[in-house]
Structures are given as C-alpha cells and as structure tokens.
Design a protein around this motif. Structure first.
Motif, PDB file in Angstrom:
ATOM      1  N   ASP A  18       0.870  -1.175   0.000  1.00 39.29           N
ATOM      2  CA  ASP A  18       0.000   0.000   0.000  1.00 39.29           C
ATOM      3  C   ASP A  18       0.910   1.229   0.000  1.00 39.29           C
ATOM      4  O   ASP A  18       1.488   1.581   1.036  1.00 39.29           O
ATOM      5  N   LEU A  19       1.042   1.858  -1.152  1.00 38.53           N
ATOM      6  CA  LEU A  19       1.964   2.982  -1.299  1.00 38.53           C
ATOM      7  C   LEU A  19       1.255   4.302  -1.054  1.00 38.53           C
ATOM      8  O   LEU A  19       0.100   4.481  -1.435  1.00 38.53           O
ATOM      9  N   GLU A  20       1.953   5.234  -0.425  1.00 37.80           N
ATOM     10  CA  GLU A  20       1.441   6.582  -0.221  1.00 37.80           C
ATOM     11  C   GLU A  20       2.325   7.542  -1.014  1.00 37.80           C
ATOM     12  O   GLU A  20       3.547   7.515  -0.877  1.00 37.80           O
ATOM     13  N   PHE A  21       1.698   8.387  -1.837  1.00 40.65           N
ATOM     14  CA  PHE A  21       2.449   9.372  -2.611  1.00 40.65           C
ATOM     15  C   PHE A  21       1.557  10.568  -2.887  1.00 40.65           C
ATOM     16  O   PHE A  21       0.337  10.475  -2.819  1.00 40.65           O
ATOM     17  N   GLU A  22       2.185  11.692  -3.161  1.00 44.33           N
ATOM     18  CA  GLU A  22       1.457  12.917  -3.450  1.00 44.33           C
ATOM     19  C   GLU A  22       1.238  13.037  -4.949  1.00 44.33           C
ATOM     20  O   GLU A  22       2.100  12.676  -5.742  1.00 44.33           O
TER      21      GLU A  22
END
Length: 78
Positions: A18-22
């Motif tokens: 589960d990746l978090e990026f802007e």
C-alpha cells in the motif's frame, strides 16, 4: 538495505504494498448544480447590465506580420 535486483525480491511484491504518494496534478473542481446556477445568474446579470468584456483590438500581433511571412516564403521558393 540498498537496491534489490529481480532475483532478490519476491514476484509481484510491489503490487501487494500500500503505497502513499502525493499527486502532482491539481485537483479537478467539483461542478454542482449550485455553482452552475450562480454562474448562469452572473451571466444573465451582465447581459442585463450590458457589461461585456470586449476583446477588440487586443491582439498580440498585427495582421501585417502574416503578410511579411507569406512574401518571404514565396521569395525563398524561387
């Protein structure tokens, strides 16, 4: 830790994370019935007040610029 090559990491391992990026794109505005109605009312009010944004005479170039370019292209072709 360092970089991992294809033999060192499990198959499809990134798909399970589960990746978090802007996001680099701007958020698209939500168009609602209220916004459309207020915009229509603003347009109607400007029409009634005869308040238009006339853009006549606000060109960034003159029509003669095109004539010079056309004559130059014909002279180069001879």
């Amino acid at each position: 830790m360092g970089e991992a090559n294809s033999r060192a990491r499990p198959l499809n391992s990134l798909l399970e994370e589960d990746l978090e990026f802007e996001h680099s794109q701007r958020v698209v505005p939500v168009i609602t019935e209220e916004k459309v109605k207020t915009l229509e009312e603003m347009i109607k009010a400007r029409i009634i007040e005869v308040r238009f944004a006339f853009l006549a005479g606000t060109f960034a170039f003159s029509p003669s610029d095109f004539r010079v370019a056309l004559t130059m292209s014909f002279e180069n072709g001879r």
